[in-house]
Design a protein around this motif. Structure first.
Motif, PDB file in Angstrom:
ATOM      1  N   ASN A  86       0.956  -1.206  -0.076  1.00 35.55           N
ATOM      2  CA  ASN A  86      -0.114  -0.013  -0.441  1.00 35.55           C
ATOM      3  C   ASN A  86       1.022   0.875  -0.034  1.00 35.55           C
ATOM      4  O   ASN A  86       2.094   1.671   0.813  1.00 35.55           O
ATOM      5  CB  ASN A  86      -0.894  -0.109   1.208  1.00 35.55           C
ATOM      6  CG  ASN A  86      -1.859   0.546   1.046  1.00 35.55           C
ATOM      7  OD1 ASN A  86      -2.139   0.545   0.152  1.00 35.55           O
ATOM      8  ND2 ASN A  86      -2.555   1.137   2.363  1.00 35.55           N
ATOM      9  N   GLN A 104      -6.158   3.582 -12.215  1.00 30.86           N
ATOM     10  CA  GLN A 104      -7.146   2.480 -11.868  1.00 30.86           C
ATOM     11  C   GLN A 104      -7.019   1.382 -11.775  1.00 30.86           C
ATOM     12  O   GLN A 104      -6.131   0.712 -12.293  1.00 30.86           O
ATOM     13  CB  GLN A 104      -7.935   2.469 -13.756  1.00 30.86           C
ATOM     14  CG  GLN A 104      -8.605   4.201 -14.187  1.00 30.86           C
ATOM     15  CD  GLN A 104      -9.356   5.113 -12.909  1.00 30.86           C
ATOM     16  OE1 GLN A 104     -10.426   4.719 -12.933  1.00 30.86           O
ATOM     17  NE2 GLN A 104      -8.130   6.016 -13.329  1.00 30.86           N
ATOM     18  N   GLU A 105      -8.014   0.906 -11.148  1.00 31.72           N
ATOM     19  CA  GLU A 105      -7.633  -0.883 -10.908  1.00 31.72           C
ATOM     20  C   GLU A 105      -7.370  -1.701 -12.057  1.00 31.72           C
ATOM     21  O   GLU A 105      -8.210  -1.376 -13.044  1.00 31.72           O
ATOM     22  CB  GLU A 105      -9.016  -1.455  -9.955  1.00 31.72           C
ATOM     23  CG  GLU A 105      -8.761  -0.118  -8.392  1.00 31.72           C
ATOM     24  CD  GLU A 105     -10.054  -0.610  -7.768  1.00 31.72           C
ATOM     25  OE1 GLU A 105     -10.995  -1.544  -8.306  1.00 31.72           O
ATOM     26  OE2 GLU A 105     -10.084   0.058  -6.527  1.00 31.72           O
ATOM     27  N   LEU A 124      -4.406  -2.344  -7.599  1.00 28.62           N
ATOM     28  CA  LEU A 124      -5.283  -3.814  -6.903  1.00 28.62           C
ATOM     29  C   LEU A 124      -6.331  -2.717  -6.697  1.00 28.62           C
ATOM     30  O   LEU A 124      -8.061  -3.627  -6.843  1.00 28.62           O
ATOM     31  CB  LEU A 124      -4.426  -4.922  -6.257  1.00 28.62           C
ATOM     32  CG  LEU A 124      -3.190  -5.799  -6.417  1.00 28.62           C
ATOM     33  CD1 LEU A 124      -3.091  -6.455  -5.214  1.00 28.62           C
ATOM     34  CD2 LEU A 124      -4.082  -6.296  -7.707  1.00 28.62           C
ATOM     35  N   LYS A 125      -5.759  -1.991  -6.467  1.00 27.88           N
ATOM     36  CA  LYS A 125      -7.503  -1.244  -5.816  1.00 27.88           C
ATOM     37  C   LYS A 125      -7.014   0.230  -4.831  1.00 27.88           C
ATOM     38  O   LYS A 125      -5.587   0.335  -4.442  1.00 27.88           O
ATOM     39  CB  LYS A 125      -7.239  -1.798  -3.911  1.00 27.88           C
ATOM     40  CG  LYS A 125      -8.700  -1.570  -3.094  1.00 27.88           C
ATOM     41  CD  LYS A 125     -10.064  -1.619  -3.930  1.00 27.88           C
ATOM     42  CE  LYS A 125     -11.176  -1.614  -3.006  1.00 27.88           C
ATOM     43  NZ  LYS A 125     -12.232  -1.782  -3.729  1.00 27.88           N
ATOM     44  N   ASP A 126      -7.680   0.927  -5.243  1.00 30.74           N
ATOM     45  CA  ASP A 126      -7.954   2.603  -4.632  1.00 30.74           C
ATOM     46  C   ASP A 126      -9.054   2.629  -3.907  1.00 30.74           C
ATOM     47  O   ASP A 126      -9.680   2.885  -3.567  1.00 30.74           O
ATOM     48  CB  ASP A 126      -8.119   3.003  -6.232  1.00 30.74           C
ATOM     49  CG  ASP A 126      -7.826   5.100  -6.296  1.00 30.74           C
ATOM     50  OD1 ASP A 126      -7.734   5.074  -4.435  1.00 30.74           O
ATOM     51  OD2 ASP A 126      -7.765   5.499  -7.056  1.00 30.74           O
ATOM     52  N   PHE A 127      -7.600   3.554  -2.942  1.00 25.93           N
ATOM     53  CA  PHE A 127      -8.233   3.732  -1.589  1.00 25.93           C
ATOM     54  C   PHE A 127      -8.587   4.633  -1.132  1.00 25.93           C
ATOM     55  O   PHE A 127      -8.419   5.545   0.323  1.00 25.93           O
ATOM     56  CB  PHE A 127      -7.049   3.063  -0.069  1.00 25.93           C
ATOM     57  CG  PHE A 127      -7.670   1.493   0.037  1.00 25.93           C
ATOM     58  CD1 PHE A 127      -8.492   0.813   0.280  1.00 25.93           C
ATOM     59  CD2 PHE A 127      -6.183   0.473  -0.196  1.00 25.93           C
ATOM     60  CE1 PHE A 127      -8.633  -0.550   0.473  1.00 25.93           C
ATOM     61  CE2 PHE A 127      -6.384  -0.509  -0.994  1.00 25.93           C
ATOM     62  CZ  PHE A 127      -7.312  -1.436   0.178  1.00 25.93           C
ATOM     63  N   LEU A 131      -2.933   3.270  -2.333  1.00 29.08           N
ATOM     64  CA  LEU A 131      -3.691   2.014  -4.330  1.00 29.08           C
ATOM     65  C   LEU A 131      -2.460   0.754  -3.461  1.00 29.08           C
ATOM     66  O   LEU A 131      -1.425   1.409  -2.418  1.00 29.08           O
ATOM     67  CB  LEU A 131      -2.085   2.703  -5.330  1.00 29.08           C
ATOM     68  CG  LEU A 131      -3.090   4.118  -6.168  1.00 29.08           C
ATOM     69  CD1 LEU A 131      -2.247   4.336  -7.101  1.00 29.08           C
ATOM     70  CD2 LEU A 131      -4.433   3.881  -5.635  1.00 29.08           C
TER      71      LEU A 131
END
Length: 174
Positions: A86, A104-105, A124-127, A131
């Motif tokens: 992260n 973008q994911e 994998l994921k945008d929090f 990221l």
């Protein structure tokens, strides 16, 4: 000339991948084709490719065909959870050459390691502020099915061996 250490090798191939889940192997699907318009060249013994890949090509010569499968353990292994990291989204600003569309994911970010070597990470994921990035090789967890032909085998020049990459038409010019 036969493929051996310190030779330059040019290949055409199709790479298909498959995955075993719950003891059922998926049907292999194509992920890369290197044809005569865009052959793959490397220095044998310095390719950075899985050891078994080079082992299957050892002794082949120009014009020879090949077909083999690298099982997960012979290829890039299984995913390593320690390579899921992260990071602050601020590290991927426009000033550093990143566009919003790159974050973008599912996208792969072109990055460099601390030694200046290119690498990539999958978003994998945008929090929001951070990221979650996956630094595992994109082919971890897959069996690799190669089918192709040897286009060229030649001795690597001293300069190519020193630099660790192919020069000229199918390599780097500098």
């Amino acid at each position: 000339m036969k493929i051996e250490n310190q030779t330059v090798v040019g290949l055409t191939y199709e790479l298909k991948v498959s995955k075993v889940e719950d003891e059922i192997e998926s049907v292999p699907f194509s992920v890369e084709v290197r044809d005569e318009e865009d052959p793959f060249y490397f220095i044998f013994g310095q390719s950075g490719l899985p050891e078994k890949f080079e082992e299957y090509l050892t002794g082949k010569k120009e014009g020879d065909s090949f077909e083999f499968v690298l099982k997960v353990a012979e290829a890039y292994g299984e995913a390593d959870d320690e390579l899921l990291i992260n990071l602050p989204k601020s590290q991927f600003s426009k000033e550093r050459g990143f566009e919003d569309s790159m974050l973008q994911e599912g996208e792969f970010l072109p990055l460099m390691d601390e030694n200046g070597y290119p690498m990539q990470a999958k978003v994998l994921k945008d929090f929001g502020d951070t990221l979650l990035l996956d630094f595992n090789h994109p082919l971890v967890g897959f069996d690799l099915h190669f089918e192709g032909k040897v286009l060229e085998v030649r001795e690597a020049t001293p300069e190519e061996l020193d630099h660790g990459h192919v020069h000229g038409e199918h390599g780097e010019d500098h």
